[in-house]
Design a protein around this motif. Structure first.
Motif, PDB file in Angstrom:
ATOM      1  N   SER A 194       0.867  -1.188   0.000  1.00 18.20           N
ATOM      2  CA  SER A 194       0.000   0.000   0.000  1.00 18.20           C
ATOM      3  C   SER A 194       0.900   1.233   0.000  1.00 18.20           C
ATOM      4  N   GLY A 195       0.295   2.393  -0.183  1.00 13.58           N
ATOM      5  CA  GLY A 195       1.059   3.639  -0.102  1.00 13.58           C
ATOM      6  C   GLY A 195       1.609   3.834   1.303  1.00 13.58           C
ATOM      7  N   TYR A 196       0.818   3.443   2.277  1.00 12.84           N
ATOM      8  CA  TYR A 196       1.242   3.556   3.678  1.00 12.84           C
ATOM      9  C   TYR A 196       2.509   2.717   3.892  1.00 12.84           C
ATOM     10  N   ASN A 239       5.683   4.249   2.161  1.00 13.33           N
ATOM     11  CA  ASN A 239       6.330   5.330   2.919  1.00 13.33           C
ATOM     12  C   ASN A 239       7.052   4.791   4.140  1.00 13.33           C
ATOM     13  N   HIS A 297       1.422  13.572   5.330  1.00 15.95           N
ATOM     14  CA  HIS A 297       0.528  12.464   5.687  1.00 15.95           C
ATOM     15  C   HIS A 297       1.091  11.639   6.850  1.00 15.95           C
ATOM     16  N   CYS A 318       1.475   8.576   7.336  1.00 14.98           N
ATOM     17  CA  CYS A 318       2.401   7.462   7.069  1.00 14.98           C
ATOM     18  C   CYS A 318       3.821   7.956   6.824  1.00 14.98           C
ATOM     19  N   GLU A 320       4.359  16.226   0.429  1.00 21.92           N
ATOM     20  CA  GLU A 320       3.410  15.665  -0.531  1.00 21.92           C
ATOM     21  C   GLU A 320       3.432  16.587  -1.748  1.00 21.92           C
ATOM     22  N   SER A 325      -3.168  16.044   0.779  1.00 18.99           N
ATOM     23  CA  SER A 325      -4.378  15.228   0.684  1.00 18.99           C
ATOM     24  C   SER A 325      -5.625  15.901   1.241  1.00 18.99           C
ATOM     25  N   ASP A 371       5.740  12.568  -2.049  1.00 16.34           N
ATOM     26  CA  ASP A 371       4.621  11.627  -2.110  1.00 16.34           C
ATOM     27  C   ASP A 371       3.618  12.160  -3.136  1.00 16.34           C
ATOM     28  N   ALA A 401       0.772  10.795  -4.130  1.00 13.98           N
ATOM     29  CA  ALA A 401      -0.500  10.060  -4.037  1.00 13.98           C
ATOM     30  C   ALA A 401      -1.685  10.787  -4.683  1.00 13.98           C
ATOM     31  N   HIS A 402      -1.746  12.104  -4.575  1.00 10.92           N
ATOM     32  CA  HIS A 402      -2.946  12.819  -5.055  1.00 10.92           C
ATOM     33  C   HIS A 402      -2.691  13.662  -6.300  1.00 10.92           C
ATOM     34  N   THR A 423       0.748   5.848  -4.615  1.00 11.48           N
ATOM     35  CA  THR A 423      -0.212   4.781  -4.316  1.00 11.48           C
ATOM     36  C   THR A 423      -0.932   4.348  -5.587  1.00 11.48           C
ATOM     37  N   SER A 430      -3.880   3.072  -5.059  1.00 13.38           N
ATOM     38  CA  SER A 430      -5.192   2.895  -4.432  1.00 13.38           C
ATOM     39  C   SER A 430      -6.139   4.079  -4.653  1.00 13.38           C
ATOM     40  N   LYS A 431      -5.636   5.165  -5.215  1.00 12.12           N
ATOM     41  CA  LYS A 431      -6.502   6.352  -5.339  1.00 12.12           C
ATOM     42  C   LYS A 431      -6.819   6.570  -6.821  1.00 12.12           C
ATOM     43  N   GLY A 452      -2.517  -0.759  -3.511  1.00 10.31           N
ATOM     44  CA  GLY A 452      -1.068  -0.958  -3.467  1.00 10.31           C
ATOM     45  C   GLY A 452      -0.350   0.377  -3.418  1.00 10.31           C
TER      46      GLY A 452
HETATM   47  C1  LIG Z   1      -0.419  11.546   0.779  1.00 10.71           C
HETATM   48  C2  LIG Z   1      -0.763  10.122   1.059  1.00 10.71           C
HETATM   49  N1  LIG Z   1       0.226   9.214   1.104  1.00 10.71           N
HETATM   50  C3  LIG Z   1      -0.024   7.919   1.334  1.00 10.71           C
HETATM   51  C4  LIG Z   1      -1.306   7.470   1.557  1.00 10.71           C
HETATM   52  C5  LIG Z   1      -1.528   6.019   1.847  1.00 10.71           C
HETATM   53  O1  LIG Z   1      -1.815   5.347   0.657  1.00 10.71           O
HETATM   54  P1  LIG Z   1      -2.627   3.964   0.731  1.00 10.71           P
HETATM   55  O2  LIG Z   1      -4.060   4.340   0.937  1.00 10.71           O
HETATM   56  O3  LIG Z   1      -2.361   3.317  -0.584  1.00 10.71           O
HETATM   57  O4  LIG Z   1      -2.079   3.204   1.871  1.00 10.71           O
HETATM   58  C6  LIG Z   1      -2.364   8.366   1.515  1.00 10.71           C
HETATM   59  C7  LIG Z   1      -3.751   7.873   1.732  1.00 10.71           C
HETATM   60  O5  LIG Z   1      -4.459   8.254   2.583  1.00 10.71           O
HETATM   61  C8  LIG Z   1      -2.095   9.723   1.263  1.00 10.71           C
HETATM   62  O6  LIG Z   1      -3.079  10.623   1.243  1.00 10.71           O
END
Ligand SMILES: Cc1ncc(COP(=O)(O)O)c(C=O)c1O
Length: 373
Positions: free
Chosen positions: A108-110, A113, A134, A136, A178, A182, A207, A209-210, A228, A230-231, A237
């Motif tokens: 996952s993204g979590y 990180n 974030h 994580c 980031e 987020s 990061d 992710a968004h 990530t 996952s978004k 993942g």
């Molecule tokens: C900036 C950021 N990084 C990482 C994550 C974690 O990603 P994932 O949901 O794939 O674990 C999130 C999700 O909330 C996020 O907003």
């Protein structure tokens, strides 16, 4: 020592006193722009980070179904059980997408990180993180044992002051941010951050992710990107991209990769198909951004950098009430409260998606205007 239940009761009481209790909203079905609650009521949802609607795309769903034909789960970690061929495909795509030499997919993204930060940094090192980074990223910093300093959100004078005061105290230094925040939807000044990283001899972790749009070019020899699946890729993942050598090092040392089961093949197939769609079709990202711009403009907010628009309300209860009032109108917009955001900045977070129709966004704008009239 109290019995476990007694401990949990006390801890829950404390959380309740601080209005920090979280409950899961029971749904009958979810996916796409609509959710249906356990009583059968339907809501147009502005809660999902599936900005491009790729979780619903026929090619993505089709790829997942086809891969599911073989196996539901991976059964072991990638290192212990062997590497599924879909990983190689997806990692090549990710490296190509982010124009790096190599990529590594995590659970996952979590986990990405957590694993990357704690593998790169250790005791005797220093990390400089944007205050709104974030959870994580901050957890990764804690796990690493490095000393963490936090600079004011997107404030380059604050980052410079922190670097000036603390850089020499660490052997290695890492600046973390980031690309798009987020809960605020604003962009980090990545070029300025990279200049400071260069000046103070620090590495840079971004990061993404968004992020829906291209990032400025960053120095490859000191930058690592985490993201990530996952978004906006609509699957599940996380990943890291960088030079082959750095990825090789992380593959042998990131504990959240080494000691966690590989992703199910269907998830890899979905992410891979989603990335294939994204790389050739810019329309969904444009549509999500257009919705966000229209929504922000209706409330005289600055043009957003992503498909996220927050309306900051302040008190937690007021934000919760606003959420319930919108729910009564058939819209689900989550109230975001501390500790996700700083105290006094509870908000409604509107996540716009290519799955929304123009008319949906118009109706939402009217409902929100009435709420605050
Ligand atoms: C900036 C950021 N990084 C990482 C994550 C974690 O990603 P994932 O949901 O794939 O674990 C999130 C999700 O909330 C996020 O907003």
């Amino acid at each position: 020592m109290p019995a476990l239940d007694a401990f949990a009761i006390q801890a829950l009481e404390k959380l309740a006193k601080n209005q920090r209790i979280r409950t899961l909203w029971p749904l009958e079905s979810a996916g796409g722009a609509w959710v249906k609650d356990a009583h059968g009521a339907r809501y147009l949802s502005f809660a999902s980070n599936d900005y491009l609607g790729l979780s619903q795309h026929p090619m993505v769903v089709g790829a997942a179904k086809a891969a599911l034909g073989h196996s539901a789960g991976a059964g072991a970690s990638r290192l212990a059980g062997g590497n599924h061929p879909l990983y190689s495909v997806l990692e090549s795509q990710l490296a190509q997408w982010k124009q790096t030499e190599a990529a590594r997919v995590f659970g996952s993204g979590y986990l990405a990180n957590l694993g990357v930060i704690s593998a790169l940094m250790g005791a005797g090192d220093v990390i400089f993180a944007d205050k709104l980074s974030h959870a994580c990223m901050l957890d990764g910093a804690k796990l690493s044992g490095a000393t963490l300093h936090r600079f004011l959100h997107n404030d380059m004078a604050s980052l410079k002051a922190q670097l000036e005061a603390h850089r020499t105290q660490g052997k290695h230094a890492l600046i973390m941010t980031e690309a798009i925040f987020s809960m605020d939807g604003d962009a980090a000044p990545l070029t300025e951050i990279a200049t400071l990283a260069e000046a103070y001899d620090a590495w840079l972790l971004v990061d993404v992710a968004h992020a829906l749009t291209a990032l400025p070019t960053l120095p490859k020899d000191r930058t690592i990107m985490v993201g990530t699946l996952s978004k906006s890729l609509g699957a599940y993942g996380g990943f890291v991209v960088g030079s082959q050598t750095v990825i090789d090092y992380l593959s042998s040392s990131a504990r959240s990769l080494l000691f966690s089961t590989a992703l199910p093949p269907a998830v890899l197939a979905a992410a891979s198909a989603a990335l294939g769609v994204w790389m050739v079709d810019a329309a969904p990202a444009k549509k999500a951004m257009q919705h966000a711009q229209n929504f922000a403009a209706a409330f005289d907010l600055p043009a957003p950098d992503a498909a996220i628009v927050p309306l900051v309300i302040g008190e937690e209860n007021t934000a919760l009430q606003a959420m319930e009032m919108l729910k009564a109108q058939g819209f689900y917009v989550p109230a975001i409260r501390p500790p996700t955001v700083p105290v006094g900045t509870s908000r409604l977070r509107f996540s716009l998606s290519a799955l929304h129709e123009d008319a949906d966004v118009e109706r939402l704008i009217q409902a929100v205007k009435e709420l605050f009239a």
